[in-house]
Design a protein around this motif. Structure first.
Motif, PDB file in Angstrom:
ATOM      1  N   ARG A  90      43.234  50.276  29.829  1.00  0.00           N
ATOM      2  CA  ARG A  90      41.846  49.873  29.576  1.00  0.00           C
ATOM      3  C   ARG A  90      41.735  48.821  28.479  1.00  0.00           C
ATOM      4  N   PHE A 149      40.624  43.511  38.259  1.00  0.00           N
ATOM      5  CA  PHE A 149      39.611  44.508  37.927  1.00  0.00           C
ATOM      6  C   PHE A 149      39.903  45.850  38.588  1.00  0.00           C
ATOM      7  N   LYS A 166      40.144  49.149  36.333  1.00  0.00           N
ATOM      8  CA  LYS A 166      39.043  50.112  36.461  1.00  0.00           C
ATOM      9  C   LYS A 166      39.490  51.404  37.134  1.00  0.00           C
ATOM     10  N   TYR A 167      40.049  51.271  38.330  1.00  0.00           N
ATOM     11  CA  TYR A 167      40.365  52.473  39.096  1.00  0.00           C
ATOM     12  C   TYR A 167      41.733  53.047  38.736  1.00  0.00           C
ATOM     13  N   SER A 178      40.808  55.279  36.036  1.00  0.00           N
ATOM     14  CA  SER A 178      40.172  56.483  36.579  1.00  0.00           C
ATOM     15  C   SER A 178      41.209  57.418  37.204  1.00  0.00           C
ATOM     16  N   ASN A 189      35.011  56.278  41.760  1.00  0.00           N
ATOM     17  CA  ASN A 189      35.732  57.000  40.713  1.00  0.00           C
ATOM     18  C   ASN A 189      36.240  58.337  41.231  1.00  0.00           C
TER      19      ASN A 189
END
Length: 145
Positions: free
Chosen positions: A35, A45, A49-50, A53, A119
């Motif tokens: 992150r 991205f 991002k994932y 998650s 998510n």
């Protein structure tokens, strides 16, 4: 009277206790690094991002595994998925103090800011990966000696 020494089986069980702690620490560090530095490293991205998650989902699995050490990995995975989805659904609930907490770094890392079905998929992938590499699962499917 002979002095008893710890058996190799005791060492094996200590390893099973240490491994989830080490894995938990590693997953947390990887998530924070991803992150913080993912975009600067040129990662897309979707990975930052994932991926974060998915690592968060793996962290939930490992935390549950630390507290319910005698449960089967599948039970741990279902419990972790329930917790992860509950936290995601909790993002739909808004109060001024809770929204203020979500704007902090701790709030963003623990609760997140915005609800996303994607998510939930990432959490499930992270939980499945953590379950697949769970030493207890491996030990159960590969009995010793």
């Amino acid at each position: 009277m002979p002095v008893s020494s710890p058996s190799s089986q005791d060492g094996f069980h200590r390893g099973l206790t240490f491994l989830p702690l080490a894995a938990l620490f590693l997953v947390i560090v990887l998530g924070l690094v991803l992150r913080r530095f993912g975009y600067a490293a040129g990662l897309p991205f979707i990975v930052v991002k994932y991926g974060g998650s998915a690592l968060w989902g793996a962290m939930v699995y490992l935390l549950v595994a630390l507290f319910v050490t005698r449960s089967r990995p599948a039970v741990i995975a279902v419990t972790a998925l329930f917790i992860a989805i509950s936290v995601e659904l909790f993002r739909l609930y808004h109060t001024p103090w809770l929204d203020a907490f979500r704007l902090t770094t701790a709030g963003a890392l623990l609760l997140g800011r915005v609800f996303s079905l994607w998510n939930m998929l990432a959490y499930a992938i992270g939980i499945a990966a953590a379950c697949a590499f769970d030493p207890a699962r491996w030990a159960a499917t590969h009995p010793r000696g």
